[in-house]
Write a protein that holds these residues in place. Sequence first.
Motif, PDB file in Angstrom:
ATOM      1  N   GLU A 241       0.831  -1.213   0.000  1.00  0.00           N
ATOM      2  CA  GLU A 241       0.000   0.000   0.000  1.00  0.00           C
ATOM      3  C   GLU A 241       0.861   1.256   0.000  1.00  0.00           C
ATOM      4  O   GLU A 241       0.589   2.206  -0.737  1.00  0.00           O
ATOM      5  CB  GLU A 241      -0.922  -0.002   1.226  1.00  0.00           C
ATOM      6  CG  GLU A 241      -1.856   1.191   1.257  1.00  0.00           C
ATOM      7  CD  GLU A 241      -2.787   1.143   2.455  1.00  0.00           C
ATOM      8  OE1 GLU A 241      -3.115   2.235   2.961  1.00  0.00           O
ATOM      9  OE2 GLU A 241      -3.185   0.050   2.884  1.00  0.00           O
ATOM     10  N   VAL A 242       1.920   1.265   0.800  1.00  0.00           N
ATOM     11  CA  VAL A 242       2.820   2.426   0.836  1.00  0.00           C
ATOM     12  C   VAL A 242       3.490   2.610  -0.530  1.00  0.00           C
ATOM     13  O   VAL A 242       3.618   3.736  -1.017  1.00  0.00           O
ATOM     14  CB  VAL A 242       3.869   2.272   1.963  1.00  0.00           C
ATOM     15  CG1 VAL A 242       4.977   3.312   1.842  1.00  0.00           C
ATOM     16  CG2 VAL A 242       3.193   2.370   3.319  1.00  0.00           C
TER      17      VAL A 242
ATOM     18  N   GLN B 134       1.057   4.264  -2.800  1.00  0.00           N
ATOM     19  CA  GLN B 134       0.813   5.668  -2.440  1.00  0.00           C
ATOM     20  C   GLN B 134       1.976   6.590  -2.809  1.00  0.00           C
ATOM     21  O   GLN B 134       1.794   7.803  -2.890  1.00  0.00           O
ATOM     22  CB  GLN B 134       0.544   5.784  -0.933  1.00  0.00           C
ATOM     23  CG  GLN B 134      -0.755   5.166  -0.505  1.00  0.00           C
ATOM     24  CD  GLN B 134      -0.898   5.126   1.005  1.00  0.00           C
ATOM     25  OE1 GLN B 134       0.040   5.423   1.748  1.00  0.00           O
ATOM     26  NE2 GLN B 134      -2.080   4.750   1.467  1.00  0.00           N
ATOM     27  N   HIS B 135       3.154   6.011  -3.012  1.00  0.00           N
ATOM     28  CA  HIS B 135       4.346   6.831  -3.257  1.00  0.00           C
ATOM     29  C   HIS B 135       5.050   6.423  -4.547  1.00  0.00           C
ATOM     30  O   HIS B 135       6.282   6.335  -4.590  1.00  0.00           O
ATOM     31  CB  HIS B 135       5.300   6.745  -2.066  1.00  0.00           C
ATOM     32  CG  HIS B 135       4.713   7.257  -0.794  1.00  0.00           C
ATOM     33  ND1 HIS B 135       4.688   8.590  -0.475  1.00  0.00           N
ATOM     34  CD2 HIS B 135       4.078   6.606   0.219  1.00  0.00           C
ATOM     35  CE1 HIS B 135       4.077   8.752   0.684  1.00  0.00           C
ATOM     36  NE2 HIS B 135       3.703   7.566   1.131  1.00  0.00           N
ATOM     37  N   GLN B 136       4.273   6.209  -5.614  1.00  0.00           N
ATOM     38  CA  GLN B 136       4.860   5.880  -6.911  1.00  0.00           C
ATOM     39  C   GLN B 136       5.825   6.980  -7.311  1.00  0.00           C
ATOM     40  O   GLN B 136       5.537   8.159  -7.149  1.00  0.00           O
ATOM     41  CB  GLN B 136       3.764   5.757  -7.984  1.00  0.00           C
ATOM     42  CG  GLN B 136       2.940   4.503  -7.874  1.00  0.00           C
ATOM     43  CD  GLN B 136       3.738   3.252  -8.196  1.00  0.00           C
ATOM     44  OE1 GLN B 136       4.527   3.234  -9.135  1.00  0.00           O
ATOM     45  NE2 GLN B 136       3.520   2.218  -7.438  1.00  0.00           N
TER      46      GLN B 136
END
Length: 170
Positions: A14-15, A18-20
């Motif tokens: 998930e992280v 969220q931080h592509q």
Amino acid sequence: DEIERRGGIPAIIEVMAQHQGDVQVQAMGCHTLFALRSLINGTQKIADAGGCEAVVNAMLSCPKAKTVQSHGCLSLGFLASKQQAYGGVNRRRIGQAGGVRAIVGAMTAHERDGEVLTAACLALSDIAHLDGENQRLVREEGGIRAIVQSVARAPPGTNTSQAALSNPAA
């Protein structure tokens, strides 16, 4: 066990989503997923949580980042490993997610980096193992050319040649 009980694998994925494009997050995510492979049924748990796709997306979003590319190739190779019971399912997932394109892209962007080239050759070998569709993708995405070039360009003292010669798609 503690990581799994606390939902660590899905949280990592998930992280990453969220931080592509954040090189540090993507590199650490790929590295951590690779490290967690040793959990009981780790490759299955990582894949079921979307790990194959997360690693491919990390590689595609950070093509110039050596750490993302090398850790990504290692992760994809292990997830697709012929020595893993769940490897065949993961090979299909990786192929469908664009993994072959991501790995060939890593080889092109890091054409003189023995670490990336070796990890990429090994990953292509595992992804193409007994998978006709992925073998086709390796050929169509320029993987054969990238493998041959990696052998010619790899710095002395790397295992790139050995890794390249183990590739069933070649």
